[in-house]
Write a protein that holds these residues in place. Structure first.
Motif, short mmCIF file in Angstrom:
data_model
loop_
_atom_site.label_atom_id
_atom_site.label_comp_id
_atom_site.label_asym_id
_atom_site.label_seq_id
_atom_site.Cartn_x
_atom_site.Cartn_y
_atom_site.Cartn_z
N THR A 174 -3.33 -2.05 1.59
CA THR A 174 -3.55 -3.50 1.50
C THR A 174 -4.65 -3.85 0.51
O THR A 174 -4.71 -4.98 0.01
CB THR A 174 -3.88 -4.06 2.89
OG1 THR A 174 -2.86 -3.65 3.82
CG2 THR A 174 -3.94 -5.58 2.90
N PHE A 175 -5.53 -2.91 0.20
CA PHE A 175 -6.67 -3.20 -0.67
C PHE A 175 -6.28 -3.74 -2.05
O PHE A 175 -6.92 -4.67 -2.55
CB PHE A 175 -7.56 -1.97 -0.82
CG PHE A 175 -8.33 -1.61 0.43
CD1 PHE A 175 -8.83 -2.59 1.27
CD2 PHE A 175 -8.56 -0.29 0.75
CE1 PHE A 175 -9.54 -2.26 2.42
CE2 PHE A 175 -9.27 0.05 1.90
CZ PHE A 175 -9.76 -0.94 2.73
N ALA A 205 0.04 -8.98 7.28
CA ALA A 205 0.53 -8.06 6.26
C ALA A 205 1.25 -6.86 6.86
O ALA A 205 1.68 -5.97 6.13
CB ALA A 205 -0.63 -7.57 5.40
N GLN A 206 1.40 -6.85 8.19
CA GLN A 206 2.02 -5.71 8.86
C GLN A 206 3.48 -5.95 9.21
O GLN A 206 4.29 -5.04 9.15
CB GLN A 206 1.22 -5.35 10.11
CG GLN A 206 1.52 -3.97 10.65
CD GLN A 206 0.30 -3.37 11.33
OE1 GLN A 206 -0.64 -4.06 11.66
NE2 GLN A 206 0.32 -2.07 11.54
N TYR A 246 8.16 -15.23 3.68
CA TYR A 246 8.42 -14.91 2.28
C TYR A 246 9.31 -13.67 2.17
O TYR A 246 9.10 -12.68 2.88
CB TYR A 246 7.11 -14.67 1.53
CG TYR A 246 6.20 -15.87 1.57
CD1 TYR A 246 6.42 -16.96 0.72
CD2 TYR A 246 5.13 -15.94 2.46
CE1 TYR A 246 5.58 -18.07 0.75
CE2 TYR A 246 4.29 -17.04 2.50
CZ TYR A 246 4.52 -18.10 1.65
OH TYR A 246 3.70 -19.20 1.69
N ALA A 247 10.26 -13.74 1.26
CA ALA A 247 11.19 -12.63 1.03
C ALA A 247 10.57 -11.64 0.04
O ALA A 247 10.20 -12.01 -1.07
CB ALA A 247 12.51 -13.15 0.49
N VAL A 248 10.44 -10.40 0.48
CA VAL A 248 9.93 -9.32 -0.36
C VAL A 248 10.87 -8.13 -0.18
O VAL A 248 11.06 -7.67 0.95
CB VAL A 248 8.49 -8.92 0.02
CG1 VAL A 248 8.01 -7.79 -0.88
CG2 VAL A 248 7.55 -10.11 -0.06
N GLU A 287 3.10 -2.52 -3.32
CA GLU A 287 3.68 -3.62 -4.09
C GLU A 287 4.19 -4.72 -3.16
O GLU A 287 4.06 -5.92 -3.46
CB GLU A 287 4.82 -3.10 -4.97
CG GLU A 287 5.38 -4.16 -5.90
CD GLU A 287 6.42 -3.62 -6.87
OE1 GLU A 287 7.19 -4.44 -7.41
OE2 GLU A 287 6.45 -2.39 -7.08
N ARG A 288 4.77 -4.35 -2.03
CA ARG A 288 5.24 -5.36 -1.07
C ARG A 288 4.09 -6.25 -0.61
O ARG A 288 4.22 -7.48 -0.56
CB ARG A 288 5.89 -4.67 0.14
CG ARG A 288 7.33 -4.29 -0.08
CD ARG A 288 7.88 -3.43 1.04
NE ARG A 288 7.61 -3.93 2.37
CZ ARG A 288 8.33 -4.86 3.00
NH1 ARG A 288 9.37 -5.43 2.39
NH2 ARG A 288 8.03 -5.24 4.23
#
Length: 327
Positions: free
Chosen positions: A17-18, A93-94, A131-133, A141-142
């Motif tokens: 995540t950094f 973010a998980q 959001y679509a990733v 990148e995701r």
């Protein structure tokens, strides 16, 4: 703008995540970040200078003591602390149900992956912005794309930086260059044979460097002691806090690691890092960094110590050339 990041575990996921935080620092200097993470990984989050307050959860421990009054008291205290901070936004973010439930405790809008992108689609029930990733991208990148969409910028994916700096402390009483051998990992099928770690330690000594081994449980201690017995020049680090191990890793010449969180930490520090993958594919979650490389054991093929050492030397040479070109 005040944003809470929810990424509770595991160590590798936290480290991945950094780079998204680094993107946000460049594109949104008006945003400040706090983080909610499992208590075991708070020291890792603390390595990033842009993170303010670190809230800790103990979901792994709480699950074992679900009806204990202490568990409910800790959970209540977390909810109060999150709401007292008055965040403008939470970024989950998980993408798991457990992380979404933690994010919900802040009582502010939550941004996260949409149903087709989240690891657990049920998590999206709790999101206000989805959001679509694509799921076939590397985890780093995701997360960078998620942050960009949530905060309104386009990340430059041609650049990769973690922004973390090793702690100041390190090994004392050891002169010369060190190479850290991270043999410990969570699954038996991910473990490189002890004999191969011993041979790698010998190759390190042959190159006038000092091998360093660490451990965090009794099984890892037995392996570390076996390496140290076979190669007496090896430094056996006693069981130590994560911050101490991070400092030792951060000041090494190179790192060889199994598929484990500390290997991701080494690559995030920008160190020459050779990851040995025996049972898992590194494609979407493997170590990333300017001097990181993964050696994968395919069907019928072993990863040999000489191959590992040769790759480490290649990465160290590339690092030297990169530093020379900057100067």
């Amino acid at each position: 703008m005040k944003v809470l990041i929810v990424k509770t575990s595991s160590m590798g996921d936290v480290i991945h995540t950094f780079p998204a935080v680094e993107d946000a620092r460049r594109h949104r200097p008006d945003v400040s970040f706090d983080w909610c993470v499992e208590e075991a990984f708070a020291g890792i989050v603390g390595l990033h200078p842009a993170i303010g307050k670190i809230h800790t959860v103990a979901i792994r421990r709480w699950r074992k003591r679900l009806f204990d009054s202490d568990t409910w008291r800790e959970a209540t205290n977390l909810r109060r602390a999150l709401r007292a901070c008055r965040y403008d936004l939470v970024i989950d973010a998980q993408g798991l149900l457990k992380s979404a439930l933690v994010a919900k405790q802040a009582a502010v809008p939550i941004a996260g992956f949409d149903r087709s992108s989240a690891r657990e689609p049920s998590a999206t029930w709790f999101y206000d912005r989805r959001y679509a990733v694509p799921r076939d991208l590397h985890a780093i990148e995701r997360t960078r794309r998620l942050f960009g969409m949530a905060l309104g910028y386009q990340p430059d994916l041609s650049e990769l930086g973690s922004g973390i700096v090793p702690p100041a402390d390190g090994l004392t009483g050891v002169s010369g260059r060190t190479a850290v051998l991270l043999h410990g990992t969570s699954r038996e099928d991910k473990k490189w044979p002890v004999a191969d770690w011993i041979e790698t330690a010998r190759l390190v000594v042959d190159r006038q460097m000092t091998p360093v081994v660490t451990w965090s449980n009794e099984a890892e201690k037995a392996v570390a002691e076996a390496i140290a017995r076979a190669v007496p020049q090896t430094v056996l680090v006693p069981k130590s806090p994560l911050a101490v191990i991070a400092a030792i890793i951060g000041r090494s010449a190179f790192v060889v690691g199994a598929d484990t969180g500390l290997t991701h930490l080494a690559s995030a520090f920008g160190l020459p890092t050779v990851a040995v993958f025996l049972a898992t594919e590194p494609g979407l979650t493997g170590p990333r960094g300017p001097y990181a490389s993964t050696l994968l054991a395919t069907s019928g093929r072993r990863v040999e110590p000489a191959e590992v050492m040769g790759e480490a030397e290649r990465l160290m040479e590339r690092q030297t050339l990169g530093q020379t070109s900057k100067n």
